[in-house]
Design a protein around this motif. Structure first.
Motif, PDB file in Angstrom:
ATOM      1  N   THR A   8      -4.299   3.974   0.327  1.00  0.00           N
ATOM      2  CA  THR A   8      -2.970   4.432   1.240  1.00  0.00           C
ATOM      3  C   THR A   8      -2.902   5.588   1.400  1.00  0.00           C
ATOM      4  O   THR A   8      -2.352   6.149   2.014  1.00  0.00           O
ATOM      5  CB  THR A   8      -1.750   3.960  -0.061  1.00  0.00           C
ATOM      6  N   LEU A   9      -3.566   6.815   0.377  1.00  0.00           N
ATOM      7  CA  LEU A   9      -3.332   7.626   1.007  1.00  0.00           C
ATOM      8  C   LEU A   9      -4.209   8.287   2.629  1.00  0.00           C
ATOM      9  O   LEU A   9      -4.123   8.687   3.214  1.00  0.00           O
ATOM     10  CB  LEU A   9      -4.041   9.239  -0.434  1.00  0.00           C
ATOM     11  N   LYS A  10      -5.449   7.647   2.178  1.00  0.00           N
ATOM     12  CA  LYS A  10      -6.130   7.764   3.536  1.00  0.00           C
ATOM     13  C   LYS A  10      -5.418   6.996   4.562  1.00  0.00           C
ATOM     14  O   LYS A  10      -5.325   7.803   5.681  1.00  0.00           O
ATOM     15  CB  LYS A  10      -7.852   7.209   3.025  1.00  0.00           C
ATOM     16  N   GLU A  18      -1.177  13.853   7.684  1.00  0.00           N
ATOM     17  CA  GLU A  18      -0.317  14.521   7.190  1.00  0.00           C
ATOM     18  C   GLU A  18      -1.159  13.893   5.203  1.00  0.00           C
ATOM     19  O   GLU A  18      -1.875  13.122   5.107  1.00  0.00           O
ATOM     20  CB  GLU A  18       1.248  14.139   6.861  1.00  0.00           C
ATOM     21  N   GLU A  19      -1.661  15.212   4.510  1.00  0.00           N
ATOM     22  CA  GLU A  19      -1.196  15.120   3.112  1.00  0.00           C
ATOM     23  C   GLU A  19      -0.917  14.599   2.307  1.00  0.00           C
ATOM     24  O   GLU A  19       0.332  15.658   2.474  1.00  0.00           O
ATOM     25  CB  GLU A  19      -3.403  16.012   2.746  1.00  0.00           C
ATOM     26  N   ILE A  20      -0.339  13.439   1.575  1.00  0.00           N
ATOM     27  CA  ILE A  20       0.545  13.587   0.390  1.00  0.00           C
ATOM     28  C   ILE A  20       0.542  13.609  -0.661  1.00  0.00           C
ATOM     29  O   ILE A  20      -0.692  13.219  -1.246  1.00  0.00           O
ATOM     30  CB  ILE A  20       1.667  12.154   0.493  1.00  0.00           C
ATOM     31  N   ALA A  21       1.858  13.903  -2.013  1.00  0.00           N
ATOM     32  CA  ALA A  21       0.944  13.566  -3.026  1.00  0.00           C
ATOM     33  C   ALA A  21       0.801  12.431  -4.236  1.00  0.00           C
ATOM     34  O   ALA A  21       1.050  11.240  -3.280  1.00  0.00           O
ATOM     35  CB  ALA A  21       1.948  14.556  -4.027  1.00  0.00           C
ATOM     36  N   GLU A  22       0.096  12.171  -4.711  1.00  0.00           N
ATOM     37  CA  GLU A  22      -0.793  11.119  -5.391  1.00  0.00           C
ATOM     38  C   GLU A  22       0.977  10.301  -5.478  1.00  0.00           C
ATOM     39  O   GLU A  22       1.106   9.400  -5.464  1.00  0.00           O
ATOM     40  CB  GLU A  22      -1.452  11.317  -6.174  1.00  0.00           C
ATOM     41  N   SER A  23       0.894  10.924  -6.216  1.00  0.00           N
ATOM     42  CA  SER A  23       3.005  10.582  -7.068  1.00  0.00           C
ATOM     43  C   SER A  23       3.917  10.328  -6.251  1.00  0.00           C
ATOM     44  O   SER A  23       4.050   9.614  -6.490  1.00  0.00           O
ATOM     45  CB  SER A  23       3.853  11.757  -7.774  1.00  0.00           C
ATOM     46  N   LEU A  24       3.788  10.488  -5.451  1.00  0.00           N
ATOM     47  CA  LEU A  24       4.561   9.649  -3.473  1.00  0.00           C
ATOM     48  C   LEU A  24       4.516   8.361  -3.486  1.00  0.00           C
ATOM     49  O   LEU A  24       4.847   7.511  -3.057  1.00  0.00           O
ATOM     50  CB  LEU A  24       4.728  10.352  -2.420  1.00  0.00           C
ATOM     51  N   ILE A  25       3.450   7.621  -4.043  1.00  0.00           N
ATOM     52  CA  ILE A  25       2.215   5.916  -3.432  1.00  0.00           C
ATOM     53  C   ILE A  25       2.720   5.424  -4.957  1.00  0.00           C
ATOM     54  O   ILE A  25       2.412   5.494  -6.004  1.00  0.00           O
ATOM     55  CB  ILE A  25       0.933   6.254  -4.030  1.00  0.00           C
ATOM     56  N   ASN A  26       4.285   5.180  -4.781  1.00  0.00           N
ATOM     57  CA  ASN A  26       5.092   3.784  -5.900  1.00  0.00           C
ATOM     58  C   ASN A  26       4.253   2.413  -5.639  1.00  0.00           C
ATOM     59  O   ASN A  26       4.634   1.596  -5.027  1.00  0.00           O
ATOM     60  CB  ASN A  26       6.112   3.867  -5.738  1.00  0.00           C
ATOM     61  N   ILE A  27       3.801   2.096  -6.871  1.00  0.00           N
ATOM     62  CA  ILE A  27       3.233   0.536  -6.091  1.00  0.00           C
ATOM     63  C   ILE A  27       3.478   0.043  -7.751  1.00  0.00           C
ATOM     64  O   ILE A  27       3.984   0.638  -8.723  1.00  0.00           O
ATOM     65  CB  ILE A  27       1.191   0.762  -6.748  1.00  0.00           C
ATOM     66  N   GLN A  28       3.473  -2.147  -7.165  1.00  0.00           N
ATOM     67  CA  GLN A  28       4.556  -2.342  -8.360  1.00  0.00           C
ATOM     68  C   GLN A  28       4.226  -3.578  -8.415  1.00  0.00           C
ATOM     69  O   GLN A  28       3.654  -3.654  -6.806  1.00  0.00           O
ATOM     70  CB  GLN A  28       6.307  -2.594  -7.414  1.00  0.00           C
ATOM     71  N   GLU A  29       4.410  -5.115  -8.925  1.00  0.00           N
ATOM     72  CA  GLU A  29       3.667  -6.259  -8.599  1.00  0.00           C
ATOM     73  C   GLU A  29       5.197  -6.131  -8.310  1.00  0.00           C
ATOM     74  O   GLU A  29       6.365  -6.256  -7.946  1.00  0.00           O
ATOM     75  CB  GLU A  29       4.039  -6.770  -9.708  1.00  0.00           C
ATOM     76  N   THR A  30       4.376  -7.359  -7.037  1.00  0.00           N
ATOM     77  CA  THR A  30       5.184  -7.712  -6.224  1.00  0.00           C
ATOM     78  C   THR A  30       6.430  -9.292  -6.183  1.00  0.00           C
ATOM     79  O   THR A  30       5.493  -9.955  -7.600  1.00  0.00           O
ATOM     80  CB  THR A  30       4.210  -8.722  -4.522  1.00  0.00           C
ATOM     81  N   ARG A  31       7.403  -9.388  -5.794  1.00  0.00           N
ATOM     82  CA  ARG A  31       8.350 -10.144  -6.552  1.00  0.00           C
ATOM     83  C   ARG A  31       7.686 -11.793  -6.345  1.00  0.00           C
ATOM     84  O   ARG A  31       7.147 -12.098  -4.681  1.00  0.00           O
ATOM     85  CB  ARG A  31       9.616 -10.032  -6.121  1.00  0.00           C
ATOM     86  N   ILE A  40       3.800  -1.874  -2.130  1.00  0.00           N
ATOM     87  CA  ILE A  40       3.574  -0.097  -2.176  1.00  0.00           C
ATOM     88  C   ILE A  40       5.150  -0.002  -1.843  1.00  0.00           C
ATOM     89  O   ILE A  40       5.292  -0.664  -0.643  1.00  0.00           O
ATOM     90  CB  ILE A  40       3.090   0.134  -1.161  1.00  0.00           C
ATOM     91  N   VAL A  41       5.808   0.833  -2.075  1.00  0.00           N
ATOM     92  CA  VAL A  41       7.428   1.409  -1.919  1.00  0.00           C
ATOM     93  C   VAL A  41       7.187   2.246  -0.602  1.00  0.00           C
ATOM     94  O   VAL A  41       6.841   3.649  -1.108  1.00  0.00           O
ATOM     95  CB  VAL A  41       8.160   1.669  -3.269  1.00  0.00           C
ATOM     96  N   VAL A  42       7.229   2.177   0.552  1.00  0.00           N
ATOM     97  CA  VAL A  42       6.860   3.125   0.906  1.00  0.00           C
ATOM     98  C   VAL A  42       8.492   3.860   1.642  1.00  0.00           C
ATOM     99  O   VAL A  42       7.816   5.049   2.179  1.00  0.00           O
ATOM    100  CB  VAL A  42       6.565   2.220   3.423  1.00  0.00           C
ATOM    101  N   PHE A  43       9.552   3.665   1.473  1.00  0.00           N
ATOM    102  CA  PHE A  43      10.040   4.526   1.681  1.00  0.00           C
ATOM    103  C   PHE A  43      10.130   6.026   0.888  1.00  0.00           C
ATOM    104  O   PHE A  43      10.643   7.080   2.259  1.00  0.00           O
ATOM    105  CB  PHE A  43      12.393   4.507   0.342  1.00  0.00           C
ATOM    106  N   PRO A  44       9.867   6.401   0.096  1.00  0.00           N
ATOM    107  CA  PRO A  44       9.384   8.290   0.409  1.00  0.00           C
ATOM    108  C   PRO A  44       7.880   8.597   1.025  1.00  0.00           C
ATOM    109  O   PRO A  44       7.894   9.665   1.274  1.00  0.00           O
ATOM    110  CB  PRO A  44       8.084   8.622  -0.841  1.00  0.00           C
ATOM    111  N   ILE A  45       7.394   8.058   1.840  1.00  0.00           N
ATOM    112  CA  ILE A  45       5.890   7.992   3.099  1.00  0.00           C
ATOM    113  C   ILE A  45       7.312   8.266   4.455  1.00  0.00           C
ATOM    114  O   ILE A  45       6.250   9.024   4.738  1.00  0.00           O
ATOM    115  CB  ILE A  45       5.831   7.261   2.779  1.00  0.00           C
ATOM    116  N   THR A  46       8.580   7.796   4.342  1.00  0.00           N
ATOM    117  CA  THR A  46       9.298   7.635   5.642  1.00  0.00           C
ATOM    118  C   THR A  46       9.789   9.571   5.731  1.00  0.00           C
ATOM    119  O   THR A  46       9.227   9.286   7.067  1.00  0.00           O
ATOM    120  CB  THR A  46      10.142   7.081   5.775  1.00  0.00           C
TER     121      THR A  46
END
Length: 590
Positions: A8-10, A18-31, A40-46
């Motif tokens: 995801t960082l790549k 753009e390079e982003i901090a790893e802490s912005l990649i929020n991974i969860q188990e799919t509902r 992947i919760v993409v809101f921080p990447i927007t």
């Protein structure tokens, strides 16, 4: 899922330059209602993409499917990117990690932690509240051990004070030299009997004095029995030989009784401290605090600390006559324990009625500049209630731990015999099974609830072979062991090729893979409830898996049969290891 984070960082770098901090990649188990296993919760990447969440998720999803072999498909739900991961990834994870002998074994982290629990008074037997305390303290200690800590289990015994003298005085007056041997009572029950006798006789004296015109408060202070008990305490503190010998004798009875209860509960300790020694500690700490200006002395000579700026109040730390108060010895004991063990953390397992006390204690130690004070933690827990009329205690006030254990074993016996599945068990095997089911039910019921919550414990409800109970998990383990025995399972066979996974197979692998993470999360939160409820989910899902896949023992495809037996084996291992941390034994057959 580190490969998803890296990819995801790549993707962000490639798509948005753009390079982003790893802490912005929020991974969860799919509902469960959506397709996929990883989200992947993409809101921080927007903030980087300057696109809508849906557009951002779609662009990243397309990149991952194209560039990451393990990602086979994606779907977008608002700002959530759901990824489908190839069966081959899960199979490799299962075969290479979950089937390893080291799975679930977390490496030592070099840190030391003390867990102090039980802390009984030696004037009466352990009761239901102590049961929750002991089981919680033991499980937290074992959790921390499993998470890589070096753990010291400590019991600070309250073996002195006016309450102890009440039992001693009553035995002197009405005991007729009765002993545990002559009475047939456990030592702690015998001493508790005289504590109750003292209370009854003391109330009679109060009533008589009130009838003579004294107020109730005056009568409580003037009753001859309480004055005698106070004199006995003074004699004890002065080292009176006769009083000390009586104290030693009755305390020994109690310790022998406690030892039986601790063994039946399955808890242990690495170190005992005794208040009869620690009550003398703390005065040096008070002197240190005076020198540092942390404490101040009033005109009458008493020593205090002003915590009003911290939202608390002024606290007495030494009486005007130079004698200790409770917090004085706690300050000294805290220092002594650190000197003895040099631990990074120290956890006090004590009921929530002491919340304020520990807030004050820890704050004072911080103000004294104790470097280890930041590692102190009060594991506060709520009371345990029983449904009215379910059990009567020996004294009619609180439920005795030994009575509760006996009730649990008896209930387990009744319910197990009603099922009629243990006719081929020997008498010894039956007794062991009743014990394991009864104690498993008790422990699981008390530990599956978050410590801070008050809980209602129903012995009969806890022993149910269905639902979120200890016996259900025990039964699931026994069922798996029976299945593996019928299939003549060979644990050293690992096969890496299976054509596709059934939905529940995939669910089982994903859930089992979370075991180390669940251990760590439970340890960090000091909450056995995290682990208990995870184990229930494992047992529940296994029963679904067992019913949804074709009969495993009859499976003709040897590779598929071995793979599913491997899933059974790992499930049994996780249930056994996890319940052991909770202090629960899982039978091989039921």
């Amino acid at each position: 899922m580190n490969f998803i984070i890296t990819a995801t960082l790549k993707a962000v770098k490639q798509i948005y330059n753009e390079e982003i901090a790893e802490s912005l990649i929020n991974i969860q188990e799919t509902r469960k209602e959506f397709e996929g296993q990883v989200t992947i919760v993409v809101f921080p990447i927007t903030k980087i993409s300057k696109k809508s969440p849906e557009e951002t998720a779609t662009a990243i999803g397309e990149y991952l499917v194209k560039n990451v072999a393990e990602v086979t498909a994606f779907n977008v739900v608002k700002g959530f990117l759901n990824l489908s991961i190839a069966d081959s990834y899960w199979l490799n994870l299962f075969n290479n990690e979950l089937l390893s002998d080291d799975f679930g074994k977390i490496k030592a982290n070099g840190k030391k932690v003390m867990v102090e629990y039980s802390s009984p008074n030696t004037n009466k037997p352990l009761h239901l509240g102590h049961v929750r305390n002991n089981l919680l303290g033991y499980a937290v200690a074992e959790l921390l051990k499993a998470d890589g800590y070096e753990v010291f289990k400590v019991n600070l015994v309250n073996d002195r004070g006016i309450h102890i003298c009440k039992s001693m005085l009553a035995w002197q007056k009405w005991g007729n030299e009765e002993t545990p041997e002559s009475s047939g009572l456990k030592g702690d029950h015998l001493v508790g009997k005289y504590y109750v006798i003292f209370d009854k006789e003391y109330k009679k004296e109060i009533e008589a004095l009130v009838a003579q015109g004294q107020t109730e408060d005056e009568a409580k202070k003037n009753a001859p029995l309480i004055k005698e008990a106070q004199q006995m305490l003074l004699a004890w503190e002065a080292g009176d030989e006769e009083v000390i010998n009586l104290w030693k004798k009755m305390n020994r009875w109690v310790y022998d009784g406690f030892a039986v209860t601790y063994k039946n509960l399955g808890v242990d300790f690495d170190q005992y401290y005794y208040e009869s020694y620690t009550y003398l500690l703390g005065k040096d700490t008070v002197e240190e605090g005076l020198e540092k200006g942390v404490f101040f002395k009033k005109e009458d000579g008493s020593v205090w600390i002003d915590l009003t700026a911290d939202g608390l109040d002024q606290k007495l730390v030494l009486r005007a006559d130079g004698t200790s108060v409770y917090i004085t010895q706690d300050l000294g004991t805290a220092q002594m324990k650190y000197d003895d063990f040099d631990m990074d953390q120290s956890i006090y397992v004590v009921g929530n009625e002491q919340d304020y006390h520990f807030k004050v204690l820890f704050l004072i130690l911080e103000k004294l500049g104790k470097s280890w004070a930041k590692g102190l933690h009060h594991l506060s827990y709520g009371m345990v209630d029983l449904p009215s009329g379910k059990m009567k205690s020996r004294e009619g006030t609180v439920v005795d731990a030994d009575d509760l254990i006996a009730e649990m074993i008896n209930t387990a016996k009744e319910k197990t015999e009603a099922l009629g599945k243990i006719n081929d068990f020997s008498d010894e095997e039956k007794e062991e099974l009743y014990y394991n089911i009864g104690l498993g039910a008790l422990k699981y019921f008390l530990l599956k609830v978050e410590p801070k919550k008050r809980l209602l414990f129903d012995p009969a409800e806890s022993i149910d072979f269905q639902g979120n109970t200890g016996p259900f998990i025990q039964y699931t383990h026994a069922r798996i062991k029976s299945l593996l025995a019928k299939a003549n399972f060979k644990s050293n066979v690992i096969l890496s090729v299976v054509e596709g996974l059934e939905p529940t197979e995939l669910e089982m692998i994903m859930l089992l893979a979370k075991y180390p993470e669940e251990l760590t999360n439970a340890a960090k939160a000091y909450s056995p409830a995290f682990l208990a409820n995870y184990l229930y989910e494992v047992a529940k899902l296994f029963n679904k898996f067992y019913h949804e896949v074709p009969p495993i023992v009859k499976e003709e495809n040897k590779t598929l049969k071995q793979h599913r037996l491997n899933i059974c084996k790992v499930t049994a291992d996780v249930l056994k290891a996890g319940t052991a941390i909770l202090g629960i034994n899982v039978p091989e057959r039921m």
